[in-house]
Design an enzyme around this catalytic site. Structure first.
Site, PDB file in Angstrom:
ATOM      1  N   PHE A 150      -6.330 -12.598  -1.991  1.00  0.00           N
ATOM      2  CA  PHE A 150      -5.553 -11.513  -2.616  1.00  0.00           C
ATOM      3  C   PHE A 150      -4.641 -10.905  -1.543  1.00  0.00           C
ATOM      4  CE2 PHE A 150      -9.800 -11.607  -4.556  1.00  0.00           C
ATOM      5  CZ  PHE A 150      -9.510 -11.772  -5.899  1.00  0.00           C
TER       6      PHE A 150
ATOM      7  N   CYS B 204     -10.334  -0.613  -4.398  1.00  0.00           N
ATOM      8  CA  CYS B 204      -9.772   0.651  -4.876  1.00  0.00           C
ATOM      9  C   CYS B 204     -10.538   1.188  -6.070  1.00  0.00           C
ATOM     10  CB  CYS B 204      -8.291   0.491  -5.219  1.00  0.00           C
ATOM     11  SG  CYS B 204      -7.951  -0.715  -6.514  1.00  0.00           S
TER      12      CYS B 204
ATOM     13  N   ASP C 215      -9.068  -8.349  -0.838  1.00  0.00           N
ATOM     14  CA  ASP C 215      -8.420  -7.093  -1.245  1.00  0.00           C
ATOM     15  C   ASP C 215      -7.966  -7.230  -2.697  1.00  0.00           C
ATOM     16  OD1 ASP C 215      -7.250  -4.642  -1.380  1.00  0.00           O
ATOM     17  OD2 ASP C 215      -5.541  -5.125  -0.102  1.00  0.00           O
TER      18      ASP C 215
ATOM     19  N   GLN D 206       0.833  -1.199   0.000  1.00  0.00           N
ATOM     20  CA  GLN D 206       0.000   0.000   0.000  1.00  0.00           C
ATOM     21  C   GLN D 206       0.872   1.255   0.000  1.00  0.00           C
ATOM     22  OE1 GLN D 206      -3.157   0.239  -0.416  1.00  0.00           O
ATOM     23  NE2 GLN D 206      -3.960  -1.795   0.018  1.00  0.00           N
TER      24      GLN D 206
ATOM     25  N   GLU E 291      -2.373 -15.917  -2.371  1.00  0.00           N
ATOM     26  CA  GLU E 291      -1.845 -14.887  -3.269  1.00  0.00           C
ATOM     27  C   GLU E 291      -1.232 -15.558  -4.484  1.00  0.00           C
ATOM     28  OE1 GLU E 291      -0.605 -11.840  -5.349  1.00  0.00           O
ATOM     29  OE2 GLU E 291      -1.807 -11.527  -3.540  1.00  0.00           O
TER      30      GLU E 291
END
Length: 436
Positions: free
Chosen positions: A304, A394, A367, A278, A325
């Site tokens: 994720f 996002c 995410d 991030q 992931e």
């Protein structure tokens, strides 16, 4: 034409409707405007259902209009809201999120809780273009809505160390032939620092490495920027694949450490050079707390998962945490020990296998990238019937699509948080809490 700006829309523009001529009533998008302003604009592009216009003059400015901080604002494609005071930026994003979710069919009123921090110098990572401009080596970004190089002298949304290091590279290139050779070979430069700016990683993107001298470049740069702990090259190549060209990246020469130990939310995360993390160094702790606080149980899935930003925090309150992931090199290397399980797989593949097993988590954290989780993942999640899901997004458009699918499958949207990870831009981060 004169236009009254009605509201801000996702993407950075203001929305108005043409009042005169044969196209009266047509929607017009005008960048760098604010709600309520009366502006003069010139049509720049025509679409079937809307038009785009270039701002010429502010006739009646908003009380929220301020002077830009960056000299490149308006030319640079990075920022969209520097002409608005920060409170107005938050209000615009709040309304954009609310309207976007309503258009997706999520009409039940729900209070959006907002989380903010410092609106400048927040980025821990930037990726600059490198090119010659008027005979001199410069760094910069792309001009707005083009592929044209824009040399820059500042970037006030980035951590100060990052642009200072880029300037040091240019200084070296002017003084040292070896540094000049490497900088001329680079097409892009990525710089990544810790939240406290005590350590720095640099990647040079090149199509072909110079024969030698990278170690010398790094040691000389470290004399100017002592925080530099590692650097490397990424060699770019283009290959044909399925009717289109695909860019490939191969790791090249390396110096120093291969990444950073990034401290966030009282945990240390190993982030390899070029790995995802991030970008807002002031709000990562807040984001982790929003996602993980006051949640406990036997089993949690972090899908994720990236480098395990949420996984580590969840291990404090869950007996077992499974982190999934696709690009899992950092995750599998560091997320180890009792009650921790790292899986290198896509979320879709993991869930396809999970629905036929008896194991069911108490919590799922999602995410995803900008494209969202997708309808097939939503369908698989509905079959699992996990009581609590935390969805981090996002992109409000794909979030709306995914949340509507989850609500239609029986979930209730219990909380909605907007966390402003990207001040001065139209981008926004959302945390949605879903319950069965």
């Amino acid at each position: 034409m004169k236009l009254r700006i009605e509201k801000a829309i996702y993407g950075g523009s203001g929305l108005a409707h043409q009042t005169e001529g044969k196209d009266a009533g047509k929607a017009i998008f005008v960048p760098f405007t604010l709600p309520g302003e009366l502006v003069e604009a010139q049509r720049s592009e025509e679409k079937s259902s809307f038009g785009e216009a270039k701002l010429l003059n502010i006739i009646e400015p908003s009380a929220n209009r301020i002077e830009q901080r960056c000299t490149h604002f308006g030319e640079c494609g990075g920022c969209h809201y520097q002409h608005a005071d920060y409170a107005a930026q938050i209000e615009m994003k709040h309304e954009i999120l609310r309207e976007t979710l309503e258009r997706a069919g999520l009409t039940d009123p729900l209070q959006i809780q907002t989380h903010t921090n410092k609106p400048w110098h927040y980025r821990n990572r930037i990726r600059l273009r490198a090119a010659k401009f008027e005979g001199n080596l410069r760094v910069g970004y792309l001009r707005r809505a083009s592929a044209e190089f824009l040399p820059i002298q500042m970037c006030p949304i980035s951590a100060p160390l990052l642009f200072k290091a880029a300037e040091a590279l240019l200084q070296l290139a002017q003084q040292d032939p070896n540094a000049s050779r490497w900088m001329q070979a680079a097409t892009e430069i990525e710089l990544f620092t810790k939240a406290d700016q005590t350590k720095l990683q640099i990647t040079l993107f090149v199509s072909e490495e110079p024969a030698k001298g990278f170690i010398d470049l790094c040691t000389k740069l470290q004399q100017l920027i002592p925080q530099l702990v590692g650097a490397g090259t990424a060699i770019l190549s283009t290959e044909a694949g399925r009717g289109r060209k695909v860019q490939k990246i191969k790791q090249g020469t390396s110096w120093g450490t291969e990444g950073l130990n990034y401290t966030a939310a009282n945990e240390s995360y190993w982030v390899s050079r070029g790995g995802f993390f991030q970008v807002n160094r002031f709000l990562i702790d807040e984001l982790v707390n929003l996602v993980t606080s006051n949640r406990s149980g036997t089993l949690a899935w972090d899908l994720f998962a990236g480098v395990g930003l949420f996984s580590r925090a969840l291990t404090k309150t869950f007996k077992q945490v499974v982190a999934v992931e696709a690009a899992a090199d950092d995750l599998t290397r560091t997320f180890k020990g009792e009650g921790r399980r790292a899986i290198a797989a896509t979320t879709l593949d993991f869930l396809r296998a999970a629905v036929v097993q008896r194991e069911r988590p108490d919590l799922i954290v999602l995410d995803p990238p900008r494209a969202g989780v997708g309808l097939e993942v939503c369908s698989l999640l509905a079959r699992l019937k996990t009581k609590h899901i935390v969805h981090v997004s996002c992109d409000p458009v794909t979030l709306g699509r995914d949340l509507k699918a989850m609500v239609d499958s029986g979930y209730r949207l219990a909380e909605l948080h907007m966390i402003d990870l990207f001040p001065q831009t139209f981008h926004l981060e959302t945390v949605a809490i879903l319950q069965q």
